[in-house]
Design an enzyme around this catalytic site. Structure first.
Site, PDB file in Angstrom:
ATOM      1  N   TYR A 111       0.824  -1.210   0.000  1.00 28.05           N
ATOM      2  CA  TYR A 111       0.000   0.000   0.000  1.00 28.05           C
ATOM      3  C   TYR A 111       0.854   1.254   0.000  1.00 28.05           C
ATOM      4  CZ  TYR A 111      -3.430   3.481   1.231  1.00 28.05           C
ATOM      5  OH  TYR A 111      -4.237   4.592   1.218  1.00 28.05           O
ATOM      6  N   TRP A 113       1.073   5.674  -1.683  1.00 27.24           N
ATOM      7  CA  TRP A 113       0.714   6.644  -2.717  1.00 27.24           C
ATOM      8  C   TRP A 113       1.700   6.699  -3.876  1.00 27.24           C
ATOM      9  CZ3 TRP A 113      -2.396  11.499  -3.045  1.00 27.24           C
ATOM     10  CH2 TRP A 113      -3.636  11.336  -2.439  1.00 27.24           C
TER      11      TRP A 113
HETATM   12  N1  LIG Z   1      -2.196   8.136  12.406  1.00 27.55           N
HETATM   13  C1  LIG Z   1      -2.607   8.188  11.144  1.00 27.55           C
HETATM   14  N2  LIG Z   1      -2.005   7.408  10.233  1.00 27.55           N
HETATM   15  C2  LIG Z   1      -2.412   7.451   8.949  1.00 27.55           C
HETATM   16  C3  LIG Z   1      -3.457   8.310   8.544  1.00 27.55           C
HETATM   17  C4  LIG Z   1      -4.081   9.116   9.532  1.00 27.55           C
HETATM   18  O1  LIG Z   1      -5.032   9.885   9.252  1.00 27.55           O
HETATM   19  N3  LIG Z   1      -3.613   9.041  10.824  1.00 27.55           N
HETATM   20  N4  LIG Z   1      -3.840   8.345   7.236  1.00 27.55           N
HETATM   21  C5  LIG Z   1      -3.586   7.162   6.436  1.00 27.55           C
HETATM   22  C6  LIG Z   1      -3.791   7.418   5.028  1.00 27.55           C
HETATM   23  S1  LIG Z   1      -5.332   8.014   4.599  1.00 27.55           S
HETATM   24  C7  LIG Z   1      -2.864   7.139   4.078  1.00 27.55           C
HETATM   25  S2  LIG Z   1      -3.300   7.299   2.434  1.00 27.55           S
HETATM   26  C8  LIG Z   1      -1.537   6.613   4.423  1.00 27.55           C
HETATM   27  C9  LIG Z   1      -0.410   7.128   3.505  1.00 27.55           C
HETATM   28  O2  LIG Z   1       0.678   6.278   3.592  1.00 27.55           O
HETATM   29  P1  LIG Z   1       1.739   6.124   2.414  1.00 27.55           P
HETATM   30  O3  LIG Z   1       1.094   6.303   1.089  1.00 27.55           O
HETATM   31  O4  LIG Z   1       2.485   4.875   2.635  1.00 27.55           O
HETATM   32  O5  LIG Z   1       2.669   7.383   2.701  1.00 27.55           O
HETATM   33  P2  LIG Z   1       3.736   8.119   1.781  1.00 27.55           P
HETATM   34  O6  LIG Z   1       4.591   8.891   2.697  1.00 27.55           O
HETATM   35  O7  LIG Z   1       3.040   8.863   0.693  1.00 27.55           O
HETATM   36  O8  LIG Z   1       4.578   6.915   1.188  1.00 27.55           O
HETATM   37  C10 LIG Z   1       4.859   6.744  -0.157  1.00 27.55           C
HETATM   38  C11 LIG Z   1       6.279   6.210  -0.265  1.00 27.55           C
HETATM   39  O9  LIG Z   1       6.507   5.848  -1.620  1.00 27.55           O
HETATM   40  C12 LIG Z   1       7.790   6.322  -2.023  1.00 27.55           C
HETATM   41  N5  LIG Z   1       7.733   6.527  -3.464  1.00 27.55           N
HETATM   42  C13 LIG Z   1       7.211   7.582  -4.149  1.00 27.55           C
HETATM   43  N6  LIG Z   1       7.347   7.405  -5.477  1.00 27.55           N
HETATM   44  C14 LIG Z   1       7.942   6.218  -5.656  1.00 27.55           C
HETATM   45  C15 LIG Z   1       8.352   5.501  -6.823  1.00 27.55           C
HETATM   46  O10 LIG Z   1       8.182   5.932  -7.960  1.00 27.55           O
HETATM   47  N7  LIG Z   1       8.935   4.288  -6.628  1.00 27.55           N
HETATM   48  C16 LIG Z   1       9.145   3.770  -5.387  1.00 27.55           C
HETATM   49  N8  LIG Z   1       9.705   2.566  -5.304  1.00 27.55           N
HETATM   50  N9  LIG Z   1       8.795   4.443  -4.267  1.00 27.55           N
HETATM   51  C17 LIG Z   1       8.197   5.651  -4.407  1.00 27.55           C
HETATM   52  C18 LIG Z   1       7.970   7.603  -1.247  1.00 27.55           C
HETATM   53  O11 LIG Z   1       9.348   7.955  -1.159  1.00 27.55           O
HETATM   54  C19 LIG Z   1       7.326   7.253   0.101  1.00 27.55           C
HETATM   55  O12 LIG Z   1       8.250   6.725   1.000  1.00 27.55           O
HETATM   56  O13 LIG Z   1      -1.243   6.945   5.774  1.00 27.55           O
HETATM   57  C20 LIG Z   1      -2.245   6.475   6.678  1.00 27.55           C
HETATM   58  N10 LIG Z   1      -1.781   6.654   8.040  1.00 27.55           N
HETATM   59  N1  LIG Z   2      -1.518  18.398   2.632  1.00 20.78           N
HETATM   60  C1  LIG Z   2      -1.957  17.143   2.604  1.00 20.78           C
HETATM   61  N2  LIG Z   2      -3.193  16.874   2.133  1.00 20.78           N
HETATM   62  C2  LIG Z   2      -3.658  15.598   2.147  1.00 20.78           C
HETATM   63  C3  LIG Z   2      -2.853  14.521   2.575  1.00 20.78           C
HETATM   64  C4  LIG Z   2      -1.551  14.832   3.078  1.00 20.78           C
HETATM   65  O1  LIG Z   2      -0.797  13.948   3.516  1.00 20.78           O
HETATM   66  N3  LIG Z   2      -1.153  16.142   3.066  1.00 20.78           N
HETATM   67  N4  LIG Z   2      -3.339  13.229   2.524  1.00 20.78           N
HETATM   68  C5  LIG Z   2      -4.468  12.961   1.638  1.00 20.78           C
HETATM   69  C6  LIG Z   2      -5.109  11.685   1.962  1.00 20.78           C
HETATM   70  S1  LIG Z   2      -4.272  10.265   1.571  1.00 20.78           S
HETATM   71  C7  LIG Z   2      -6.348  11.583   2.495  1.00 20.78           C
HETATM   72  S2  LIG Z   2      -7.062  10.057   2.715  1.00 20.78           S
HETATM   73  C8  LIG Z   2      -7.128  12.769   2.841  1.00 20.78           C
HETATM   74  C9  LIG Z   2      -7.798  12.611   4.197  1.00 20.78           C
HETATM   75  O2  LIG Z   2      -8.704  13.610   4.426  1.00 20.78           O
HETATM   76  P1  LIG Z   2      -9.384  13.710   5.868  1.00 20.78           P
HETATM   77  O3  LIG Z   2      -9.644  12.366   6.399  1.00 20.78           O
HETATM   78  O4  LIG Z   2     -10.540  14.629   5.723  1.00 20.78           O
HETATM   79  O5  LIG Z   2      -8.178  14.434   6.655  1.00 20.78           O
HETATM   80  P2  LIG Z   2      -7.716  14.507   8.178  1.00 20.78           P
HETATM   81  O6  LIG Z   2      -6.665  15.545   8.163  1.00 20.78           O
HETATM   82  O7  LIG Z   2      -7.365  13.154   8.709  1.00 20.78           O
HETATM   83  O8  LIG Z   2      -8.975  14.995   8.985  1.00 20.78           O
HETATM   84  C10 LIG Z   2      -9.715  16.167   8.674  1.00 20.78           C
HETATM   85  C11 LIG Z   2     -10.155  16.846   9.927  1.00 20.78           C
HETATM   86  O9  LIG Z   2     -11.027  16.027  10.688  1.00 20.78           O
HETATM   87  C12 LIG Z   2     -10.710  16.145  12.055  1.00 20.78           C
HETATM   88  N5  LIG Z   2     -11.210  14.985  12.804  1.00 20.78           N
HETATM   89  C13 LIG Z   2     -10.561  13.866  13.155  1.00 20.78           C
HETATM   90  N6  LIG Z   2     -11.365  13.041  13.861  1.00 20.78           N
HETATM   91  C14 LIG Z   2     -12.565  13.658  13.939  1.00 20.78           C
HETATM   92  C15 LIG Z   2     -13.820  13.321  14.545  1.00 20.78           C
HETATM   93  O10 LIG Z   2     -14.002  12.271  15.171  1.00 20.78           O
HETATM   94  N7  LIG Z   2     -14.838  14.207  14.386  1.00 20.78           N
HETATM   95  C16 LIG Z   2     -14.699  15.373  13.694  1.00 20.78           C
HETATM   96  N8  LIG Z   2     -15.761  16.161  13.573  1.00 20.78           N
HETATM   97  N9  LIG Z   2     -13.529  15.737  13.157  1.00 20.78           N
HETATM   98  C17 LIG Z   2     -12.480  14.884  13.262  1.00 20.78           C
HETATM   99  C18 LIG Z   2      -9.201  16.200  12.014  1.00 20.78           C
HETATM  100  O11 LIG Z   2      -8.670  16.725  13.210  1.00 20.78           O
HETATM  101  C19 LIG Z   2      -8.971  17.116  10.849  1.00 20.78           C
HETATM  102  O12 LIG Z   2      -8.968  18.457  11.236  1.00 20.78           O
HETATM  103  O13 LIG Z   2      -6.277  13.917   2.888  1.00 20.78           O
HETATM  104  C20 LIG Z   2      -5.515  14.069   1.700  1.00 20.78           C
HETATM  105  N10 LIG Z   2      -4.912  15.377   1.708  1.00 20.78           N
HETATM  106 MO   LIG Z   3      -5.335   8.428   2.322  1.00 22.22          MO
END
Ligand SMILES: Nc1nc2c(c(=O)[nH]1)N[C@H]1C(S)=C(S)[C@@H](COP(=O)(O)OP(=O)(O)OC[C@H]3O[C@@H](n4cnc5c(=O)[nH]c(N)nc54)[C@H](O)[C@@H]3O)O[C@H]1N2
Ligand SMILES: Nc1nc2c(c(=O)[nH]1)N[C@H]1C(S)=C(S)[C@@H](COP(=O)(O)OP(=O)(O)OC[C@H]3O[C@@H](n4cnc5c(=O)[nH]c(N)nc54)[C@H](O)[C@@H]3O)O[C@H]1N2
Ligand SMILES: [Mo]
Length: 761
Positions: A111, A113
């Site tokens: 998994y 991005w």
């Molecule tokens: N506590 C907490 N944890 C969360 C979340 C949260 O809300 N709270 N959100 C979750 C969510 S929604 C998401 S989507 C995940 C994101 O988790 P990830 O998608 O695993 O996070 P990234 O840091 O984007 O990791 C992408 C990695 O791919 C590498 N990469 C980029 N391009 C390439 C390429 O072309 N080739 C190779 N081989 N590698 C590459 C980058 O260097 C990076 O290390 O985190 C989750 N974790």
């Molecule tokens: N700059 C930037 N943008 C991103 C990403 C990133 O890494 N960087 N990641 C992307 C990815 S993979 C994803 S999946 C999306 C995720 O998008 P979201 O899930 O919407 O993003 P979060 O930042 O986890 O949360 C949004 C807000 O909800 C609040 N929140 C958390 N828990 C609760 C709750 O129980 N109730 C309420 N009412 N609010 C709550 C958090 O504190 C935060 O302010 O964002 C995307 N956008």
């Molecule tokens: Mo995500």
């Protein structure tokens, strides 16, 4: 592909936006009204220093004569080796594991991005490669939408459709008079879309909605997530939104204001749902007073808000974060049920929204194509896991788990291959993952940077950046197709993931199946050509013209789009994909699964950990929200200037309310320690009036930096978060459910070492 010498506009695309390129300098794209500052310095030396430059093998693993578990100590030295040596070693391991245990012992879910770019998408390349050698254990769903992907299809529609069919911003700005958002519309999150943002439309959308004079209400623990003036912020406890939604439905029903015709003609199960929230079925009624005791939202305001929702054109939005917590399925179901009771679904500017503010794509009116995609082939292994059950899988081979009504078994994994993701960023309870991670016999990682995951691999292969290769940039509803022309030569010995898998496939006798005889540039032509044929109406230019001109802008959707408008017009002709063809306020299917943590109707179920629990000490216990970071994408580019600019003395800031800060005697800049049974980390206090008392916010993505006692020095919330599925229905990521204790200020805190390189021999 060589067009050097011709002076043509030159672009590249990243998840956070299109860039104009001059030499090796990246600039904002001039047509983007709200460009993001993420990633502009990607080629600068302070980031290049962190690149994996040559294939490297863990020293102890290299010495081992027979394969078994390995501690995978991130401090252990790596030995740099040549490509042939590394590839022979990996091919040998793949052979060994396949021969002895079968392909179902290989976990290739991988998994993450990766980077934007349709062809060089690391995960797709890995999956295609593993499929040609017989398959792999895969994952289903995402960390983003674990609960929603399983729940929404039972209730209303699949997430893939909901992503792109939501009402577009101009429609909302024109028609919505009351915009109520659970979780706000945090514009920081709308900097990105998977595959790349074209124009940052969400900022524009919010601006015009605000200018239209609509009333904006932000319900949630964080107050700075609706960045407009005059917003009403109703601070509630985290993970209690469902209680508020049910009480709103309760009041609307009590006062006879529910939309009887809508509930009759477009929904099933209202009676059953009503019996649950009124208490007719024997449960406790969801009165405003009850909801106040759970959430902290004043009962009187619940009553008035309920009346406002039905009195005017109202849109109820919910951030994705609400379903990334314990019982996240309930938030999805409750949102749809409340909007159905209000009865404005399918009317312009009315109904519900899911994720305005979670990504730019939601509400975007950018053009769409049947986009270019790399064919993945067929996976002969049927085993899978819900994506966030990674540690469970590694720790409990052979044990059963439930998923969407099925009982399944965790496979026995011997080899893990990761490309394009960072589990030591994204997974919860990283100390638990670290234990689970010791069990496989081999872990292989293709990476660009020395991430926490790379440092915990046995073999690390250096991958190129998108800036070091040619690719196609496209993302649904973002309105562009970008010729991502290479900007710089690959650093060190880095190779494209495509080349890496091609050479591995060669060693395993499957080169031709993997490449189909095509080079990377042949593939770009083929994928583009297929896209051109599949979208005749878009009149895309010939490949060479496209490549020369640098970008195609698709026509923006001129037609304003309202979610479920057609369904409202004709619920028979446009019936939904749910079992009944209608919106299911009570789902027989889910009810028949007989899960004690996910009933057929929406219900508020106390989270595993929360502030209302009687077993906590309120003076020292906080609910920790680990939201998406404002200045980077997850863990990517954490060492960039922009990301570092958000830290305090190099440490990630944790937001605390001024009330709590005063009570504890901490000030902005003080280092504090957050701890619970799962882990400990340091973070730098940032005092704010935009967070509810009792709640902390530590954004994700600070590179993991464990000291010898297992304490993270940098501020990584995932050493603290809970690694339990949302429920036995979806088993999604529940990161937003997490209690911690706080101590501090910490005198003489240690230096952050997150960006030190491993010892390389
Ligand atoms: N506590 C907490 N944890 C969360 C979340 C949260 O809300 N709270 N959100 C979750 C969510 S929604 C998401 S989507 C995940 C994101 O988790 P990830 O998608 O695993 O996070 P990234 O840091 O984007 O990791 C992408 C990695 O791919 C590498 N990469 C980029 N391009 C390439 C390429 O072309 N080739 C190779 N081989 N590698 C590459 C980058 O260097 C990076 O290390 O985190 C989750 N974790
Ligand atoms: N700059 C930037 N943008 C991103 C990403 C990133 O890494 N960087 N990641 C992307 C990815 S993979 C994803 S999946 C999306 C995720 O998008 P979201 O899930 O919407 O993003 P979060 O930042 O986890 O949360 C949004 C807000 O909800 C609040 N929140 C958390 N828990 C609760 C709750 O129980 N109730 C309420 N009412 N609010 C709550 C958090 O504190 C935060 O302010 O964002 C995307 N956008
Ligand atoms: Mo995500």
């Amino acid at each position: 592909m060589s067009h050097e010498g011709t002076i043509v506009p030159h672009y590249t695309a990243a998840h956070w936006g299109i860039r104009e390129v001059e030499g090796t300098e990246l600039r904002h794209w001039s047509e983007d009204p709200f460009p993001s500052r993420i990633g502009l310095d990607q080629l600068h030396p302070h980031l290049q220093r962190l690149r994996v430059k040559r294939p490297a093998v863990r020293a102890s693993w290299l010495r081992e004569t027979s394969r078994g578990p390995n501690a995978r100590d991130p401090q252990e030295p790596f030995v740099e080796v040549g490509w042939d040596f590394a590839l022979d070693l990996i091919a040998g391991e793949l052979e060994r594991v396949r021969g002895r245990h079968g392909n179902q012992a290989i976990f290739g879910g991988s998994y993450g991005w990766s980077s934007a770019g349709r062809f060089h998408h690391a995960q797709s390349q890995l999956h295609r490669f593993l499929n040609v050698i017989g398959g792999y254990v895969r994952h289903v769903d995402t960390y983003s939408l674990g609960a929603a992907s399983v729940m929404m299809p039972h209730v209303v529609m699949p997430m893939s459709k909901l992503m792109v069919q939501q009402s577009t911003w101009p429609v909302i700005a024109k028609h919505t008079r009351l915009f109520v958002s659970f979780g706000g519309v945090p514009l920081k999150s709308t900097q990105v879309s998977p595959g790349g943002v074209g124009k940052h439309r969400a900022s524009e959308g919010m601006r015009s909605l605000h200018a239209s004079g609509a009333k904006l209400v932000n319900i949630g623990p964080v107050g700075d997530t609706l960045e407009c003036e005059g917003v009403e912020w109703i601070p509630i406890r985290p993970n209690t939104d469902v209680a508020v939604m049910l009480a709103l439905a309760y009041v609307i029903n009590e006062e006879g204001l529910h939309n009887v015709a809508f509930l009759r003609d477009y929904c099933v199960g209202f009676e059953r749902f009503r019996a649950s929230f009124t208490g007719e079925d024997g449960g406790a009624p969801c009165t405003p007073e009850w909801a106040e005791s759970v959430s902290g939202m004043p009962a009187a305001r619940i009553v008035t808000l309920a009346r406002e929702l039905v009195a005017t054109r109202s849109l109820i939005n919910m951030a994705w974060s609400l379903q990334r917590g314990s019982h996240g399925e309930q938030a999805c179901h409750a949102l749809i049920a409340l909007a159905s009771v209000v009865g404005q679904i399918g009317l312009p500017g009315g109904g519900f929204g899911f994720g305005y503010g979670s990504m730019n794509v939601i509400g975007s009116d950018g053009g769409s194509l049947r986009g270019p995609t790399l064919p993945q082939g067929r996976n002969l292994v049927s085993e899978f896991i819900p994506v966030a059950r990674l540690s469970d899988m590694l720790l409990r081979p052979g044990e059963t788990f439930t998923y969407n009504g099925e009982t399944l078994q965790y496979p026995d994994i011997r080899l893990v291959y990761w490309a394009g993701g960072n589990p030591f960023h994204h997974h919860q309870d990283l100390n638990r993952l670290q234990k689970a991670w010791q069990r496989p016999e081999a872990i292989i990682v293709n990476e660009q940077y020395w991430t926490a995951t790379a440092r915990r691999a046995d073999v690390v292969l250096p991958a190129t950046l998108p800036l070091e290769r040619d690719d196609l940039g496209y993302s649904a509803r973002e309105g562009h197709l970008v010729a991502m022309r290479k900007v710089a030569a690959p650093l060190g010995a880095a190779k494209h993931d495509y080349e890496i898998f091609q050479e591995l496939a060669e060693r395993l006798g499957a080169r031709n199946q993997f490449t189909e005889g095509l080079s990377a540039s042949d593939w770009l032509r083929r994928l583009y050509g297929e896209c051109r044929e599949a979208n005749p109406e878009a009149e895309l230019p010939e490949f060479d013209d496209f490549w020369g001109q640098g970008m195609v802008m698709l026509d923006d959707d001129v037609e304003p789009q309202t979610l479920l408008e057609a369904y409202r017009r004709d619920p028979i002709a446009h019936s939904l994909e749910t079992p009944s063809g209608r919106i299911e306020l009570y789902s027989e299917t889910v009810a028949n699964f007989r899960l004690d943590d996910c009933p057929g109707y929406p219900s508020w179920i106390p989270p595993h950990e929360w502030l209302g629990s009687s077993s906590i000490t309120p003076e020292v216990t906080f609910h920790l929200l680990s939201d998406q970071p404002a200045r980077r994408l997850h863990s990517q580019l954490d060492a960039s200037e922009y990301s570092l600019g958000g830290k305090i003395d190099g440490r990630e800031p944790v937001d605390i309310s001024s009330v709590d800060a005063q009570r504890l005697g901490v000030n902005t800049g003080d280092v504090v320690e957050l701890w619970n049974d799962r882990g400990r980390c340091l973070a730098a206090t940032r005092v704010t009036d935009s967070i509810r008392s009792g709640v902390l916010r530590l954004s994700t993505g600070a590179w993991l930096d464990l000291d010898s006692d297992g304490r993270d020095r940098h501020g990584n919330p995932n050493v603290l978060t809970l690694d339990v599925g949302t429920s036995s229905l979806a088993q999604g990521c529940a990161a937003h459910t997490c209690l911690v204790n706080l101590r501090g200020p910490i005198k003489n805190p240690p230096e952050v070492r997150a960006f030190d390189l491993p010892v390389l021999r």
